[in-house]
Design an enzyme around this catalytic site. Sequence first.
Site, short mmCIF file in Angstrom:
data_model
loop_
_atom_site.label_atom_id
_atom_site.label_comp_id
_atom_site.label_asym_id
_atom_site.label_seq_id
_atom_site.Cartn_x
_atom_site.Cartn_y
_atom_site.Cartn_z
CG HIS A 469 -1.79 0.99 1.45
ND1 HIS A 469 -3.08 1.08 1.00
CD2 HIS A 469 -1.60 2.54 1.69
CE1 HIS A 469 -3.65 2.40 1.14
NE2 HIS A 469 -2.51 2.99 1.83
CD GLU A 470 1.53 3.82 3.71
OE1 GLU A 470 1.68 4.71 2.95
OE2 GLU A 470 0.31 3.48 4.19
CG HIS A 473 0.24 6.22 -0.94
ND1 HIS A 473 -1.02 6.94 -1.36
CD2 HIS A 473 -0.30 5.53 0.31
CE1 HIS A 473 -2.16 6.52 -0.80
NE2 HIS A 473 -1.68 6.01 0.36
CG HIS A 476 0.15 8.63 -7.41
ND1 HIS A 476 -0.95 9.37 -6.57
CD2 HIS A 476 -0.13 9.29 -8.39
CE1 HIS A 476 -1.88 9.84 -7.24
NE2 HIS A 476 -1.05 9.80 -8.55
ZN LIG Z 1 -2.98 5.31 1.96
#
Ligand SMILES: [Zn+2]
Length: 683
Positions: A469-470, A473, A476
């Site tokens: 998940h991290e 990010h 991105h």
């Molecule tokens: Zn998040």
Amino acid sequence: MSSGDVRNPLLRVQFQIPFDQIRAEHVEPAVAELLSDAQAQLDRLTSDASPRTFHNTMEPLDVLTERLDYAVGIVRHLEAVATTPELRAAYNAVQPQVSAFHSSLPLNEALWKAVQSYAATSEAKNLSGARRRFLNKTIDNFRRHGAELDAAGKARIAEIDVELSKLTIRFSENVLDSTNEFELVIREESKLAGLPESAVAMARESARSKGLEAPAWRFTLQAPSYIALMTYLDDSEIRRQVYEAYVNRALEGDRDNRPVIQRILELRRAKANLLGYRDFADLVLEDRMAHKGERAQAFLADLKAKTDAHFQKENYELEAFAGRGELHPWDVPYYSEKQRTALYDFDEEALRPYFPLDSVVDGMFEIVQRLYGIRVIEKPGAPAWNPQVKYYEIHDDSRGHDTMIGAFYADWFPRENKRGGAWMDAFITGVDFGNRFEPHAGLICGNLTPPGADRPSLLTHREVQTIFHEFGHLLHHCLSQVEVRSLAGANVAWDFVELPSQIMENWCWEREALDLFARHYQTGAPVPQDLFEKMQRARNFRAANAQMRQLGFGFVDLALHRDYSAQAHPDVLAYARDILQAFTPAKLPLHYGMIASFTHLFASPIGYGAGYYSYKWAEVLDADAFTLFQDSGIFSRDVGARFRENILARGDSQDPAELYRTFMGRDPDPNALLERSGLLTTK
Ligand SMILES: [Zn+2]
């Protein structure tokens, strides 16, 4: 100016951040100088008498606080991962000035005039792409911050922002201090019954690190300790005691967050009203995908209606399984785990040996190499804030030669002076003009199971998903290719920002992907097929409860920011508890203070305030978007390239709904989420 300033490492933007040289005493002088430098740049921009152009108006505005943001970002980061009383004091001292400067910009008459004059030029009228969006967003943003208010109104907004910034810092300090204050030391081994070996070992290490004489096992309210205890410990009286400590954090004495919350809500509403909005939700959602608080509430209500019957059924089944009538909240995770084991013969702990941290991380890098053609390379020796921290570079060949496009730090283990949870943050946001670009820098942090004396860090499957998940990010941020700094990176609408992160979690459930990294830390064997099948079957176990929990947080958030008033409900805890009750499988205690430690909503001036629904909103997007990968193969370079080009590279340079449509070829379909969670049928 003075010779001392030359050595202040916070004054110069350096790609390789000199963490070994930054000290608390650098903070205040650096920020003072960077603020006056930003002010000087601002004065040059506004006093420029030549005709307004993008070059003399929007470009300087785009980089105005670049150096300041860099320095403050580093200090904020160090305060979060390696705080000391001196650093906290220095950060608290500068934070209000920095926040005041930022909020003064849209209220600066001369700047507003300069932007408006530029907007009236024919050059501005012919803008397209990221530049067009930057101008439009700047004007809307200035209006939302009070550019059109009279002098008294502007002054009031500035006051509110400064007070909010102080209150939100206090809120998070109260939570951190209150969390750290608690410890439970168990000295009789028999009381540990039920706990898996990993949790016992962690508690033993924790006691040892505190110098407690053996036998001693120390438990805290930090996630790995708290979750293990609530899930497995047989002794329900100890579970009750720890649960109550957890849900009563930040409620005592001068750490009481109740008045802090009420004041934050009051100020947020006052600000929204002053700017002509019904409430804080309508103010902050205007430039997000949902646009209105009411639409976000309707989105949640729709999902609640589709989930409710499944939720009731799950709760009935759990009570029947436990065979003891109504359950207490501190019994629910415990009996759920027993029920899961009984139904699926699946013990989550059985997966741990297959998830050594290093191999999970390597596998994740392999996956993104296949999807996006990027290579992640560890670079030992970079200065950091703790010896546990690792530093990596991201390399890309898509420009025809090996290019370093970004770098990041990874800091995975809990420490006393580090805040809880997992997160990604940016240090440097590079811009990309096609022929010329700057690399990005960022970090990913977590509080994962640390290594033991005789074993590496072995993760739960949930922790594996947290890393993915991290890292989503971070990609991105680091894969951004946008020519306007303010629109680059992961700085996008909050209900879009979780798409790149949450979509990464999908790979943690696919056999082909797991085989790349899930290897037994002693034997190197992959996850056995029967264990994998159990994990899949158990995936949607109590999915309605998980969904309701998130919906409840979203509901309480929007209710606090749209409907709550302290006059009608002096007890804000009771107000929140009454709402959350409908989303909770057990009767909540009278003193249920979850919102007093709800840092998402109250630990920063805006944060997830009125935006918690975004998690579910983005889940709808990620479940739907992942179907495209499933249809073409989960390592499809073709779909990967489309995702990179249309989502990861674009930052906020285009409307997120359009970006999504370009990637998918249509609007999002919520059924993919319900289907993934096994909640599609309402029978
Ligand atoms: Zn998040």
